[in-house]
Design an enzyme around this catalytic site. Structure first.
Site, PDB file in Angstrom:
ATOM      1  N   HIS A  93       0.862  -1.173   0.000  1.00  0.00           N
ATOM      2  CA  HIS A  93       0.000   0.000   0.000  1.00  0.00           C
ATOM      3  C   HIS A  93       0.901   1.226   0.000  1.00  0.00           C
ATOM      4  O   HIS A  93       2.042   1.171   0.477  1.00  0.00           O
ATOM      5  CB  HIS A  93      -0.883   0.022   1.257  1.00  0.00           C
ATOM      6  CG  HIS A  93      -2.059  -0.913   1.173  1.00  0.00           C
ATOM      7  ND1 HIS A  93      -2.977  -0.866   0.150  1.00  0.00           N
ATOM      8  CD2 HIS A  93      -2.466  -1.908   2.006  1.00  0.00           C
ATOM      9  CE1 HIS A  93      -3.900  -1.802   0.347  1.00  0.00           C
ATOM     10  NE2 HIS A  93      -3.610  -2.450   1.457  1.00  0.00           N
ATOM     11  N   CYS A 135       0.114   2.857  -4.325  1.00  0.00           N
ATOM     12  CA  CYS A 135      -0.496   4.171  -4.527  1.00  0.00           C
ATOM     13  C   CYS A 135       0.559   5.240  -4.264  1.00  0.00           C
ATOM     14  O   CYS A 135       1.507   5.027  -3.510  1.00  0.00           O
ATOM     15  CB  CYS A 135      -1.660   4.372  -3.557  1.00  0.00           C
ATOM     16  SG  CYS A 135      -3.080   3.319  -3.898  1.00  0.00           S
TER      17      CYS A 135
END
Lengths: 166, 66
Positions: A93, A135
């Site tokens: 992430h 991300c």
């Protein structure tokens, strides 16, 4: 330290010599990222098909991201045959400022990891490939009906990030 | 990503496996073209979106992995 080494003038038509060892390091946070295992499997298979000696570590903490990279460096350093190419895949992430989040939720900056390997003398002049699957903030990409204003851009900076431009 | 993996990694593997002898920058451009064609639903957005890669290169020679 001579950063570029005594190598012949590179030409755009000349290829990198990849006759030496190829090494890949795959670091992937799987916990809390459903489907991430598919990426690990696919990338691992590709690396093997492309003759990379592959090291895989799943669910590294932020500190383990750094430790695994340091260990990867040590392995390359201890390798008897010359290394001709390194590939590092970082999958996790991502935080709002482009940080990677380790399995412990702590942050590690991907630029620091890239820089650490880039400065590694044994890889001087060798191609180093970094794949970052994470991300880089919370904004949604452009709508399908809108203009594709993020595509077709070739960005050329006069200096590397953090360095002055002469 | 939940069912088949991420668009980026899965497309990259597909493109590289299909033509591993091609120059890496060309292959990455093809990966980006395909990823840009995909329409995805964001986690907090009902509207379909398109993603785009960012490729930075400071290679000084051609890079072919096969």
């Amino acid at each position: 330290v001579e950063p570029w080494g005594p190598e012949p003038e590179p030409s755009p038509t000349v290829r990198y010599d990849l006759s030496g060892t190829r090494a890949a390091l795959l670091l992937s946070v799987i916990h809390g990222r459903p489907g991430a295992q598919h990426d690990v499997e696919a990338l691992g298979t590709l690396c093997q098909a492309l003759s990379f000696k592959t090291t895989l570590r799943t669910d590294p903490t932020a500190q383990a991201f750094q430790e695994e990279l340091a260990q990867f460096r040590e392995c390359l350093d201890a390798h008897r045959a010359p290394v001709s190419c390194a590939l590092v895949a970082l999958m996790a992430h991502g935080g709002p400022q482009g940080q990677l989040l380790g399995a412990d939720g702590r942050e590690v900056r991907p630029e620091a990891l890239v820089q650490e390997l880039s400065r590694f003398r044994a890889l001087c002049g060798c191609p180093k490939i970094f794949l970052l699957q994470a991300c880089r903030g919370g904004s949604s990409p452009f709508p399908t009906a809108g203009s594709s204003d993020q595509a077709d851009i070739l960005t050329v900076y006069a200096a590397a990030e953090g360095c002055v431009a002469y | 990503r939940d069912e088949t993996g991420s668009d980026f990694i899965q497309t990259l593997v597909e493109v590289f496996r299909a033509d591993p002898g091609r120059e890496v920058l060309e292959l990455l451009t093809e990966v980006n073209r395909r990823v840009c064609q995909l329409e995805v639903l964001g986690p907090d957005c009902p509207e379909r979106r398109k993603a785009c890669l960012e490729i930075r290169s400071s290679l000084r020679r051609r890079l072919c992995l096969q």
